[in-house]
Scaffold this motif. Sequence first.
Motif, PDB file in Angstrom:
ATOM      1  N   ALA A   1      31.288 -94.677  -7.725  1.00 29.56           N
ATOM      2  CA  ALA A   1      32.086 -93.570  -8.254  1.00 29.56           C
ATOM      3  C   ALA A   1      31.852 -93.353  -9.742  1.00 29.56           C
ATOM      4  CB  ALA A   1      33.569 -93.835  -7.987  1.00 29.56           C
TER       5      ALA A   1
ATOM      6  N   SER B   1      37.291 -89.568  -8.270  1.00 25.42           N
ATOM      7  CA  SER B   1      36.904 -90.546  -9.286  1.00 25.42           C
ATOM      8  C   SER B   1      37.547 -90.162 -10.608  1.00 25.42           C
ATOM      9  CB  SER B   1      35.382 -90.587  -9.439  1.00 25.42           C
ATOM     10  OG  SER B   1      34.874 -89.300  -9.733  1.00 25.42           O
TER      11      SER B   1
ATOM     12  N   SER C   1      30.020 -89.981 -11.470  1.00 26.58           N
ATOM     13  CA  SER C   1      30.642 -89.162 -12.505  1.00 26.58           C
ATOM     14  C   SER C   1      29.677 -88.937 -13.666  1.00 26.58           C
ATOM     15  CB  SER C   1      31.925 -89.841 -13.004  1.00 26.58           C
ATOM     16  OG  SER C   1      32.577 -89.044 -13.961  1.00 26.58           O
TER      17      SER C   1
END
Length: 251
Positions: free
Chosen positions: A173, A28, A177
Amino acid sequence: MTAAAAAAGVPFWRNLLAEVVDRIIAVSAPPDRLHLLLTAGAVVLAVAVPRVWRLLRHGITIVHEAGHGAAATLTGRRLAGIRLHSDTSGVTVSVGRRRGMGMIATVLAGYPAPSVAGVLMAWAVGAGHAAAALCGAVALLVLVLLQIRNWFGLWSVLVAGVAVGAATWLLDAGWRSVAATALAALLLLGGLRAAAELPASRARDRSRTSDADQLAALTHLPALIWVGVFVLLALAALAGAGLLLGLVPLP
């Protein structure tokens, strides 16, 4: 299982395993500076609020005790179990020589453990591997769970594991993060606050059984020296994570 996999006769467990592996190795984009600052700011506020910090402190204690356990195992001591308590304290019991480098390393490893974990997670986030970082956190919690020897500790680790596992599996994703960044910030800032609170906790507890006091007995260096070591290591880890994520400019 997808319709295509079912049609091809692929076993469910194999398809699930493939999906888990794909999730772990997924790449990512690292969060930009604005998102990093916003996430870090939110964690700073959370750690600064006493009631919220008391709740989050349980997570820091889990990693703290995991540090003791890992050091004990790596230095050849036999790990006998971990207990976590409702007052955010914890105890890791290991069997081996009562003095020597193995015992010193085991006692020393607790307070720096959250900071070290935070740096590793920050490195993974910066490299685009937030999912792997979260999966690593889940793996750590599973290993700790195997060593838990009391009900409160069992409950604490299970709640933490479910929370991190849900973030790993359910978020996309971008949000993975963010979650990994928040967890890294919590470990770094929480590790720093826990170390900074040690003098006050020593003043309240006259039994002198803190990690700093045990290290003083083992090394004949004053306990306050070890408190300073813990704080400096936490500050160094925070600065290192800032460098890894691009928040601190290189000289």
